[in-house]
Enzyme design. Structure first.
Site, PDB file in Angstrom:
ATOM      1  N   LYS A   1       0.845  -1.211   0.000  1.00 43.37           N
ATOM      2  CA  LYS A   1       0.000   0.000   0.000  1.00 43.37           C
ATOM      3  C   LYS A   1       0.872   1.250   0.000  1.00 43.37           C
ATOM      4  O   LYS A   1       0.673   2.162  -0.800  1.00 43.37           O
ATOM      5  CB  LYS A   1      -0.888   0.015   1.230  1.00 43.37           C
ATOM      6  CG  LYS A   1      -1.489   1.377   1.565  1.00 43.37           C
ATOM      7  CD  LYS A   1      -2.376   1.371   2.795  1.00 43.37           C
ATOM      8  CE  LYS A   1      -1.663   1.626   4.064  1.00 43.37           C
ATOM      9  NZ  LYS A   1      -1.460   3.029   4.424  1.00 43.37           N
ATOM     10  N   ASN A   2       1.885   1.271   0.910  1.00 47.76           N
ATOM     11  CA  ASN A   2       2.650   2.509   1.099  1.00 47.76           C
ATOM     12  C   ASN A   2       3.674   2.755   0.011  1.00 47.76           C
ATOM     13  O   ASN A   2       4.362   3.759   0.022  1.00 47.76           O
ATOM     14  CB  ASN A   2       3.309   2.503   2.489  1.00 47.76           C
ATOM     15  CG  ASN A   2       2.250   2.636   3.576  1.00 47.76           C
ATOM     16  OD1 ASN A   2       1.105   2.989   3.285  1.00 47.76           O
ATOM     17  ND2 ASN A   2       2.620   2.314   4.796  1.00 47.76           N
TER      18      ASN A   2
ATOM     19  N   CYS B   1      -3.953  12.397  12.774  1.00 52.61           N
ATOM     20  CA  CYS B   1      -4.930  11.313  12.882  1.00 52.61           C
ATOM     21  C   CYS B   1      -4.797  10.777  14.306  1.00 52.61           C
ATOM     22  O   CYS B   1      -4.102  11.336  15.148  1.00 52.61           O
ATOM     23  CB  CYS B   1      -4.655  10.239  11.841  1.00 52.61           C
ATOM     24  SG  CYS B   1      -3.045   9.520  12.021  1.00 52.61           S
TER      25      CYS B   1
ATOM     26  N   ARG C   1       1.357  14.119  13.125  1.00 55.20           N
ATOM     27  CA  ARG C   1       1.836  13.859  11.764  1.00 55.20           C
ATOM     28  C   ARG C   1       2.079  15.151  10.975  1.00 55.20           C
ATOM     29  O   ARG C   1       1.450  15.432   9.959  1.00 55.20           O
ATOM     30  CB  ARG C   1       0.866  12.931  11.044  1.00 55.20           C
ATOM     31  CG  ARG C   1       0.660  11.674  11.882  1.00 55.20           C
ATOM     32  CD  ARG C   1      -0.039  10.593  11.187  1.00 55.20           C
ATOM     33  NE  ARG C   1       0.852   9.945  10.223  1.00 55.20           N
ATOM     34  CZ  ARG C   1       0.418   8.963   9.421  1.00 55.20           C
ATOM     35  NH1 ARG C   1      -0.846   8.609   9.474  1.00 55.20           N
ATOM     36  NH2 ARG C   1       1.237   8.400   8.557  1.00 55.20           N
TER      37      ARG C   1
ATOM     38  N   ASP D   1       4.321   0.003  12.233  1.00 61.17           N
ATOM     39  CA  ASP D   1       3.033  -0.495  11.719  1.00 61.17           C
ATOM     40  C   ASP D   1       2.741  -1.928  12.155  1.00 61.17           C
ATOM     41  O   ASP D   1       1.621  -2.401  11.968  1.00 61.17           O
ATOM     42  CB  ASP D   1       2.997  -0.392  10.189  1.00 61.17           C
ATOM     43  CG  ASP D   1       3.031   1.055   9.736  1.00 61.17           C
ATOM     44  OD1 ASP D   1       3.313   1.296   8.548  1.00 61.17           O
ATOM     45  OD2 ASP D   1       2.812   1.941  10.568  1.00 61.17           O
TER      46      ASP D   1
ATOM     47  N   ARG E   1      -8.612  -0.002   4.511  1.00 61.33           N
ATOM     48  CA  ARG E   1      -7.656   0.956   3.937  1.00 61.33           C
ATOM     49  C   ARG E   1      -6.338   0.270   3.655  1.00 61.33           C
ATOM     50  O   ARG E   1      -5.629   0.628   2.734  1.00 61.33           O
ATOM     51  CB  ARG E   1      -7.393   2.109   4.934  1.00 61.33           C
ATOM     52  CG  ARG E   1      -8.559   3.026   5.166  1.00 61.33           C
ATOM     53  CD  ARG E   1      -8.126   4.224   5.979  1.00 61.33           C
ATOM     54  NE  ARG E   1      -6.956   4.874   5.368  1.00 61.33           N
ATOM     55  CZ  ARG E   1      -6.276   5.850   5.972  1.00 61.33           C
ATOM     56  NH1 ARG E   1      -6.621   6.259   7.166  1.00 61.33           N
ATOM     57  NH2 ARG E   1      -5.258   6.406   5.369  1.00 61.33           N
TER      58      ARG E   1
HETATM   59  C1  EPZ Z   1       4.560   6.549   6.320  1.00 60.11           C
HETATM   60  O1  EPZ Z   1       3.880   7.626   6.909  1.00 60.11           O
HETATM   61  C2  EPZ Z   1       3.514   5.442   6.217  1.00 60.11           C
HETATM   62  N1  EPZ Z   1       2.392   5.898   5.399  1.00 60.11           N
HETATM   63  C3  EPZ Z   1       3.014   5.076   7.620  1.00 60.11           C
HETATM   64  O2  EPZ Z   1       2.130   3.969   7.475  1.00 60.11           O
HETATM   65  C4  EPZ Z   1       4.214   4.634   8.471  1.00 60.11           C
HETATM   66  O3  EPZ Z   1       3.777   4.377   9.789  1.00 60.11           O
HETATM   67  C5  EPZ Z   1       5.265   5.751   8.492  1.00 60.11           C
HETATM   68  O4  EPZ Z   1       5.646   6.089   7.134  1.00 60.11           O
HETATM   69  C6  EPZ Z   1       6.518   5.349   9.267  1.00 60.11           C
HETATM   70  O5  EPZ Z   1       7.056   4.203   8.720  1.00 60.11           O
HETATM   71  C7  EPZ Z   1       2.550   5.993   4.065  1.00 60.11           C
HETATM   72  O6  EPZ Z   1       3.604   5.734   3.508  1.00 60.11           O
HETATM   73  C8  EPZ Z   1       1.331   6.441   3.290  1.00 60.11           C
HETATM   74  P1  EPZ Z   1       6.791   9.761   8.618  1.00 60.11           P
HETATM   75  P2  EPZ Z   1       4.570   9.099   6.965  1.00 60.11           P
HETATM   76  O7  EPZ Z   1       6.731  11.088   7.955  1.00 60.11           O
HETATM   77  O8  EPZ Z   1       5.362   9.356   5.765  1.00 60.11           O
HETATM   78  C9  EPZ Z   1       7.337  12.492  12.380  1.00 60.11           C
HETATM   79  C10 EPZ Z   1       0.195   2.688   7.849  1.00 60.11           C
HETATM   80  O9  EPZ Z   1      -0.340   2.171   8.846  1.00 60.11           O
HETATM   81  N2  EPZ Z   1       7.475  13.619  11.450  1.00 60.11           N
HETATM   82  O10 EPZ Z   1       7.984   8.890   8.453  1.00 60.11           O
HETATM   83  O11 EPZ Z   1       3.517  10.070   7.341  1.00 60.11           O
HETATM   84  C11 EPZ Z   1       5.877  12.058  12.425  1.00 60.11           C
HETATM   85  O12 EPZ Z   1       5.150  12.874  13.321  1.00 60.11           O
HETATM   86  C12 EPZ Z   1       0.766   4.095   7.922  1.00 60.11           C
HETATM   87  O13 EPZ Z   1       0.311   2.122   6.733  1.00 60.11           O
HETATM   88  C13 EPZ Z   1       7.858  14.852  11.945  1.00 60.11           C
HETATM   89  O14 EPZ Z   1       8.098  14.991  13.140  1.00 60.11           O
HETATM   90  O15 EPZ Z   1       5.542   8.881   8.218  1.00 60.11           O
HETATM   91  C14 EPZ Z   1       5.956  10.642  12.909  1.00 60.11           C
HETATM   92  O16 EPZ Z   1       6.005  10.663  14.323  1.00 60.11           O
HETATM   93  C15 EPZ Z   1       0.612   4.697   9.304  1.00 60.11           C
HETATM   94  N3  EPZ Z   1       7.947  15.905  11.089  1.00 60.11           N
HETATM   95  C16 EPZ Z   1       7.303  10.169  12.357  1.00 60.11           C
HETATM   96  O17 EPZ Z   1       8.027  11.340  11.936  1.00 60.11           O
HETATM   97  C17 EPZ Z   1       7.694  15.781   9.745  1.00 60.11           C
HETATM   98  O18 EPZ Z   1       7.805  16.769   9.007  1.00 60.11           O
HETATM   99  C18 EPZ Z   1       7.153   9.265  11.155  1.00 60.11           C
HETATM  100  O19 EPZ Z   1       6.491   9.998  10.169  1.00 60.11           O
HETATM  101  C19 EPZ Z   1       7.311  14.499   9.249  1.00 60.11           C
HETATM  102  C20 EPZ Z   1       7.203  13.438  10.116  1.00 60.11           C
END
Ligand code: EPZ
Length: 431
Positions: free
Chosen positions: A34-35, A128, A133, A319, A411
């Site tokens: 998915k991701n 969420c 996020r 995840d 989803r």
């Molecule tokens: C991706 O989300 C995945 N979603 C998430 O999967 C997954 O949990 C996550 O990566 C971590 O592996 C998709 O790819 C669509 P991040 P993403 O930006 O890109 C912090 C699922 O269940 N952060 O790596 O949104 C943020 O708050 C979903 O399939 C900042 O602090 O994840 C979080 O705590 C859930 N500042 C951490 O980094 C920023 O500017 C990870 O976020 C961006 C992120």
């Protein structure tokens, strides 16, 4: 005693009826990631030529992304597990809030739209249930490439000042290895003038999958999958055919379904390297793992308590934290799970406790005392991974559980109950 109306209301909500004391056997088939699929779909905006992506999973998030692309005027053809996209005409670069809200991956359109057309207007994805996020790193990265970015009234507006309408290669060190920020900057930099580097980049396989497809489209990216990615900007990209990698999180969920029901099962297709941390923890808690090419056979032994801390890849994936907690709630002994990625990803604990799990939470750390048997209960998941965890716990519990939150589950898992029933589970979907 609930009055009749309340009871009938409850039974109206879509739910799964999951029979406990299940035993699984045979093979569990893994769909495309998915991701990865979601971000590959947004990458189609980077070229006028058609791209075809195979091994697309059938998920509501994919439907949502397809609707967003169609809304922008992109040509799009879907078959069961393939999608053909041609973004030769993009009518507008402002995504409507009602389509974007709730699909975080829609924010990934900002990089390609900016790089291709010099402007983009995307509503903030918002938080969420698992956390705030933010997208501050995505915005910092686009600014580093020379974009002018404002955030007003919940909308991020990005443009490229100056006559060239081209971004400029730059060197960026991310504050955190954000998957989305790495992917956003990657897609913006491929058409920038000159060289860009991203340090402290996310190393998730989905980032590597995106870089591989972009290179097939004519980009010049090296180092993806590692902490430093280098991008040599090119004039334009062309179309390609590409196949999405298998979903490592679905594969991990299936391995945990086998472990919690103490069943010997084969899971495929997988890329074992994408699951190294998960396989290690499955071995540590008492499972034998046999790897044969693109399939993994799991032989659970006595499950014992272990400690898990979620980390960016190649560490243990956040995840799979909730699904693994379901397993450890039936282990012999004590486990400690620490969630380091999201600030609020322990909401499944309350639902697990309703099934008899013995779990104490302090901040982002859960201490789990294994119990011999969970008991069936009406439960629901607050996000797609906790919904999956509820299904796993219900498979092993005594009695028949009612699992709500199917809109979350659908989803991220395509026909989860059909796949599990094919391997011997007894799950009825009541829509
Ligand atoms: C991706 O989300 C995945 N979603 C998430 O999967 C997954 O949990 C996550 O990566 C971590 O592996 C998709 O790819 C669509 P991040 P993403 O930006 O890109 C912090 C699922 O269940 N952060 O790596 O949104 C943020 O708050 C979903 O399939 C900042 O602090 O994840 C979080 O705590 C859930 N500042 C951490 O980094 C920023 O500017 C990870 O976020 C961006 C992120």
């Amino acid at each position: 005693m609930k009055n009749a109306v309340t009871v009938s209301q409850d039974f109206k909500k879509p739910h799964l009826e999951v029979s406990g004391d299940s035993r699984l056997s045979g093979e569990l088939r893994v769909s495309g990631a998915k991701n990865s699929a979601l971000v590959l779909m947004t990458a189609s905006l980077l070229t006028k030529s058609p791209i075809r992506v195979d091994n697309i999973p059938q998920l509501t998030d994919i439907d949502g992304m397809a609707n967003i692309l169609l809304e922008m005027g992109v040509k799009l053809n879907r078959s069961t597990n393939s999608i053909e996209i041609q973004a030769d005409e993009i009518h507008h670069v402002e995504l409507p809030y009602d389509l974007v809200h709730g699909l975080r991956a829609s924010f990934f359109c900002i990089g390609p739209l900016l790089a291709r057309l010099g402007k983009a207007k995307i509503p903030l994805p918002g938080g969420c249930r698992i956390g705030a996020r933010p997208v501050s790193e995505h915005i910092r990265g686009l600014k580093a490439l020379g974009a002018y970015v404002t955030v007003e009234h919940g909308v991020v507006t990005a443009s490229i000042p100056g006559p060239t309408k081209k971004l400029k290669g730059s060197h960026l060190v991310l504050d955190c290895p954000s998957v989305g920020a790495t992917e956003t900057v990657l897609m913006a930099a491929v058409l920038a003038q000159g060289r860009s580097t991203i340090e402290n980049a996310a190393q998730e396989p989905e980032v590597q999958d995106l870089a591989n497809m972009l290179n097939k489209m004519g980009a010049r990216i090296s180092g993806a999958g590692g902490p430093k990615i280098t991008i040599e900007g090119v004039e334009e990209l062309h179309g390609c055919n590409y196949k999405v990698i298998p979903d490592r999180i679905e594969a991990g969920t299936f391995l945990l379904a086998a472990a919690i029901t103490r069943s010997i099962v084969r899971v495929s297709p997988v890329i074992p390297d994408h699951l190294r941390a998960v396989l290690q923890k499955l071995r540590d808690c008492g499972c034998k793992i046999e790897i044969e090419n693109d399939s993994i056979k799991i032989i659970p032994g006595e499950i014992i308590g272990i400690d898990i801390t979620t980390q960016p890849f190649p560490g243990f994936p956040t995840d799979l934290q909730a699904p693994f907690m379901a397993l450890l709630s039936t282990a012999k002994g004590t486990s400690i799970i620490t969630e380091k990625i999201y600030e609020n990803r322990m909401q499944h604990v309350g639902e697990m406790q309703r099934m008899g799990a013995s779990i104490k939470v302090q901040g982002n750390t859960a201490v789990i005392e294994g119990v011999p048997k969970l008991s069936a209960a009406p439960v629901s998941g607050g996000d797609l991974r906790s919904s999956a965890a509820m299904v796993l716990a219900s498979l092993s519990a005594k009695g028949v559980s009612k699992v709500e939150g199917l809109h979350h589950l659908d989803r991220g898992y395509s026909a989860l109950e059909k796949k599990l029933n094919k391997a011997g589970a007894n799950i009825i979907r009541n829509n």
